[in-house]
Design a protein around this motif. Structure first.
Motif, PDB file in Angstrom:
ATOM      1  N   GLY A 265      25.679  41.180  44.417  1.00 19.99           N
ATOM      2  CA  GLY A 265      24.097  41.516  44.653  1.00 19.99           C
ATOM      3  C   GLY A 265      23.263  40.292  43.834  1.00 19.99           C
ATOM      4  N   LEU A 266      23.599  39.627  42.819  1.00 23.57           N
ATOM      5  CA  LEU A 266      22.668  38.706  42.262  1.00 23.57           C
ATOM      6  C   LEU A 266      22.861  37.305  43.247  1.00 23.57           C
ATOM      7  N   GLY A 267      24.027  37.208  43.928  1.00 21.29           N
ATOM      8  CA  GLY A 267      24.344  36.056  44.478  1.00 21.29           C
ATOM      9  C   GLY A 267      25.137  35.105  43.739  1.00 21.29           C
ATOM     10  N   THR A 268      25.441  35.454  42.545  1.00 18.84           N
ATOM     11  CA  THR A 268      26.182  34.298  41.776  1.00 18.84           C
ATOM     12  C   THR A 268      27.718  34.174  41.686  1.00 18.84           C
ATOM     13  N   VAL A 269      28.353  35.129  42.610  1.00 20.53           N
ATOM     14  CA  VAL A 269      29.935  34.912  43.207  1.00 20.53           C
ATOM     15  C   VAL A 269      29.846  35.240  44.643  1.00 20.53           C
ATOM     16  N   HIS A 270      30.707  34.509  45.418  1.00 23.35           N
ATOM     17  CA  HIS A 270      31.046  34.731  46.638  1.00 23.35           C
ATOM     18  C   HIS A 270      32.478  34.874  46.915  1.00 23.35           C
ATOM     19  N   PHE A 271      32.797  35.751  47.539  1.00 30.34           N
ATOM     20  CA  PHE A 271      34.338  36.222  48.151  1.00 30.34           C
ATOM     21  C   PHE A 271      34.440  36.067  49.426  1.00 30.34           C
ATOM     22  N   THR A 272      35.647  35.582  49.720  1.00 32.01           N
ATOM     23  CA  THR A 272      36.136  35.533  51.198  1.00 32.01           C
ATOM     24  C   THR A 272      36.941  36.594  51.366  1.00 32.01           C
ATOM     25  N   LEU A 273      37.494  36.950  52.457  1.00 28.54           N
ATOM     26  CA  LEU A 273      38.103  38.168  52.823  1.00 28.54           C
ATOM     27  C   LEU A 273      39.655  38.102  51.981  1.00 28.54           C
ATOM     28  N   ILE A 274      39.946  36.696  52.248  1.00 30.28           N
ATOM     29  CA  ILE A 274      41.340  36.489  51.310  1.00 30.28           C
ATOM     30  C   ILE A 274      41.062  36.718  49.929  1.00 30.28           C
ATOM     31  N   GLY A 275      39.929  36.164  49.281  1.00 27.55           N
ATOM     32  CA  GLY A 275      39.785  36.234  47.966  1.00 27.55           C
ATOM     33  C   GLY A 275      39.634  37.789  47.546  1.00 27.55           C
ATOM     34  N   ILE A 276      39.155  38.547  48.489  1.00 29.61           N
ATOM     35  CA  ILE A 276      38.996  39.944  48.197  1.00 29.61           C
ATOM     36  C   ILE A 276      40.383  40.721  48.163  1.00 29.61           C
ATOM     37  N   LEU A 277      41.219  40.255  49.055  1.00 21.33           N
ATOM     38  CA  LEU A 277      42.595  40.376  49.075  1.00 21.33           C
ATOM     39  C   LEU A 277      43.426  40.357  47.753  1.00 21.33           C
ATOM     40  N   GLY A 278      43.333  39.003  47.328  1.00 17.40           N
ATOM     41  CA  GLY A 278      43.793  38.531  46.100  1.00 17.40           C
ATOM     42  C   GLY A 278      43.527  39.375  44.988  1.00 17.40           C
ATOM     43  N   ALA A 279      42.068  39.581  44.887  1.00 15.38           N
ATOM     44  CA  ALA A 279      41.638  40.255  43.734  1.00 15.38           C
ATOM     45  C   ALA A 279      42.180  41.928  43.718  1.00 15.38           C
ATOM     46  N   CYS A 280      42.275  42.309  44.969  1.00 10.05           N
ATOM     47  CA  CYS A 280      42.830  43.737  45.068  1.00 10.05           C
ATOM     48  C   CYS A 280      44.383  43.693  44.589  1.00 10.05           C
ATOM     49  N   LEU A 281      44.970  42.607  44.820  1.00 10.37           N
ATOM     50  CA  LEU A 281      46.453  42.672  44.571  1.00 10.37           C
ATOM     51  C   LEU A 281      46.777  42.397  42.988  1.00 10.37           C
ATOM     52  N   VAL A 282      45.799  41.820  42.407  1.00  8.17           N
ATOM     53  CA  VAL A 282      45.789  41.640  40.920  1.00  8.17           C
ATOM     54  C   VAL A 282      45.497  42.948  40.516  1.00  8.17           C
ATOM     55  N   LEU A 283      44.473  43.581  40.865  1.00 12.00           N
ATOM     56  CA  LEU A 283      44.050  44.997  40.318  1.00 12.00           C
ATOM     57  C   LEU A 283      45.178  45.876  40.429  1.00 12.00           C
ATOM     58  N   SER A 284      46.045  45.837  41.440  1.00 12.08           N
ATOM     59  CA  SER A 284      46.847  46.721  41.893  1.00 12.08           C
ATOM     60  C   SER A 284      48.166  46.812  40.994  1.00 12.08           C
ATOM     61  N   THR A 285      48.184  45.920  40.016  1.00 12.63           N
ATOM     62  CA  THR A 285      49.527  45.553  38.984  1.00 12.63           C
ATOM     63  C   THR A 285      49.169  46.814  38.071  1.00 12.63           C
ATOM     64  N   ALA A 286      47.859  47.198  37.665  1.00 11.92           N
ATOM     65  CA  ALA A 286      47.526  48.160  36.798  1.00 11.92           C
ATOM     66  C   ALA A 286      47.953  49.379  37.433  1.00 11.92           C
ATOM     67  N   PHE A 287      47.630  49.669  38.681  1.00  9.41           N
ATOM     68  CA  PHE A 287      48.003  50.909  39.140  1.00  9.41           C
ATOM     69  C   PHE A 287      49.715  50.886  39.212  1.00  9.41           C
ATOM     70  N   LEU A 288      50.355  50.016  39.754  1.00 12.18           N
ATOM     71  CA  LEU A 288      51.843  50.026  39.510  1.00 12.18           C
ATOM     72  C   LEU A 288      52.492  50.466  38.229  1.00 12.18           C
ATOM     73  N   GLN A 289      51.934  49.835  37.379  1.00 10.85           N
ATOM     74  CA  GLN A 289      52.296  50.071  35.941  1.00 10.85           C
ATOM     75  C   GLN A 289      52.229  51.659  35.582  1.00 10.85           C
ATOM     76  N   SER A 290      50.839  51.859  36.037  1.00  7.17           N
ATOM     77  CA  SER A 290      50.491  53.374  35.333  1.00  7.17           C
ATOM     78  C   SER A 290      51.251  54.464  36.191  1.00  7.17           C
ATOM     79  N   LEU A 291      51.616  54.222  37.536  1.00  6.09           N
ATOM     80  CA  LEU A 291      52.419  55.038  38.184  1.00  6.09           C
ATOM     81  C   LEU A 291      53.735  55.047  37.542  1.00  6.09           C
ATOM     82  N   ALA A 292      54.375  53.780  37.169  1.00  2.00           N
ATOM     83  CA  ALA A 292      55.696  53.781  36.782  1.00  2.00           C
ATOM     84  C   ALA A 292      55.792  54.293  35.313  1.00  2.00           C
ATOM     85  N   SER A 293      54.731  54.379  34.691  1.00  2.00           N
ATOM     86  CA  SER A 293      54.660  55.057  33.241  1.00  2.00           C
ATOM     87  C   SER A 293      55.002  56.555  33.490  1.00  2.00           C
ATOM     88  N   LYS A 294      54.417  57.220  34.493  1.00  2.00           N
ATOM     89  CA  LYS A 294      54.579  58.471  34.688  1.00  2.00           C
ATOM     90  C   LYS A 294      56.100  59.033  35.193  1.00  2.00           C
TER      91      LYS A 294
END
Length: 294
Positions: A265-294
């Motif tokens: 929103g402030l224009g201080t960061v710019h993501f491409t679709l590939i970058g957004i995909l990469g960010a989602c993959l990194v964040l998904s590790t927390a979901f994988l570990q949380s699901l595994a802990s159940k």
């Protein structure tokens, strides 16, 4: 409001505050030319004093004094020097040399380093879900920092380095205080660790000449201390009283999400679709570990 909704609200608000504090810190670095070490020192001492004061007002005196005995003080100092300081300093350095969004995302590599450490310590292969998490995190990080172009980094090398070190520090911050947290209230442990860590920055605070700060700059520093540190921590911690820790862990994705949306929103960061995909993959590790802990 039901307890589940209350837990969700507290966790999300706490993580949103954390994410916003990264954007605020980035503005201070760029506009007020404040150094990361100075800001870390102020943040640790300010938030530490608030948390310790809160603890003294709400906890039994005997419990407060017990933390400073010979049985626990060395562990507390170790946590402050090897966990608290690195986690705070590397995060702000990652923001200084990169941006708030990439710093908060790369900080999510912490579980990856915890997996590797525990595997080496126990001399056994990680679980299947852990191996999947490692692969997903590595692929996601590669996409995030290259935007799909392996011949060029989307982040400055120092921003990438300190972002990865923020993940390493997040792992040490998580592992070191486990025995202390089993015996004492978390805000007491974290508060004193912040004060001990903050004392190490006293020489920097004394010798650093800071340019005249505007009222906005002072308000931003106050926001980082009160909302981005003390209240965000207390809200996040309190949420575990109403919802499972695994659920709280998954909701922590709101921190990098907030930092990214504000940065866009402030224009201080710019993501491409590939970058957004990469960010989602990194964040998904927390979901994988949380699901595994159940």
């Amino acid at each position: 409001m039901s307890e589940k909704k209350k837990g969700f609200s507290l966790a999300i608000i706490g993580c949103v505050f954390w994410g916003l504090s990264g954007n605020v810190a980035q503005d201070l670095f760029e506009q007020a030319h404040i150094g990361p070490m100075w800001l870390v020192g102020v943040r640790l001492l300010g938030a530490g004093l608030l948390l310790v004061t809160w603890s003294h007002l709400t906890l039994p005196v005997a419990k407060v004094k017990a933390l400073k005995t010979r049985a626990y003080l060395p562990r507390l100092v170790c946590f402050a020097l090897l966990g608290m300081i690195p986690s705070q300093l590397t995060y702000f350095l990652a923001i200084k040399h990169g941006n708030a969004s990439s710093a908060t995302i790369l900080q999510f590599l912490g579980p990856l380093f915890i997996i590797i450490y525990l595997a080496l310590k126990q001399l056994q292969w990680p679980r299947r879900v852990d191996i999947i998490s490692i692969v997903v995190a590595l692929v996601g990080t590669t996409l995030l920092v290259t935007n799909g172009n392996l011949n060029q980094l989307a982040l400055e090398p120092l921003g990438l380095f300190w972002g990865i070190m923020a993940g390493v520090s997040q792992a040490s911050y998580t592992l070191l205080p486990s025995k202390l947290l089993a015996s004492f209230d978390a805000k007491l442990v974290v508060g004193w660790a912040m004060i001990i860590g903050g004392l190490c920055f006293i020489p920097t605070l004394i010798t650093t000449k800071v340019a005249a700060l505007s009222w906005l700059n002072l308000a931003e520093i106050g926001f980082i201390i009160v909302f981005g540190t003390m209240l965000s921590y207390l809200f996040y911690l309190k949420s575990t009283s109403y919802i499972a820790p695994a659920t709280t862990g998954m909701l922590s994705a709101f921190e990098p999400l907030t930092a990214s949306l504000v940065g866009l929103g402030l224009g201080t960061v710019h993501f491409t679709l590939i970058g957004i995909l990469g960010a989602c993959l990194v964040l998904s590790t927390a979901f994988l570990q949380s699901l595994a802990s159940k």
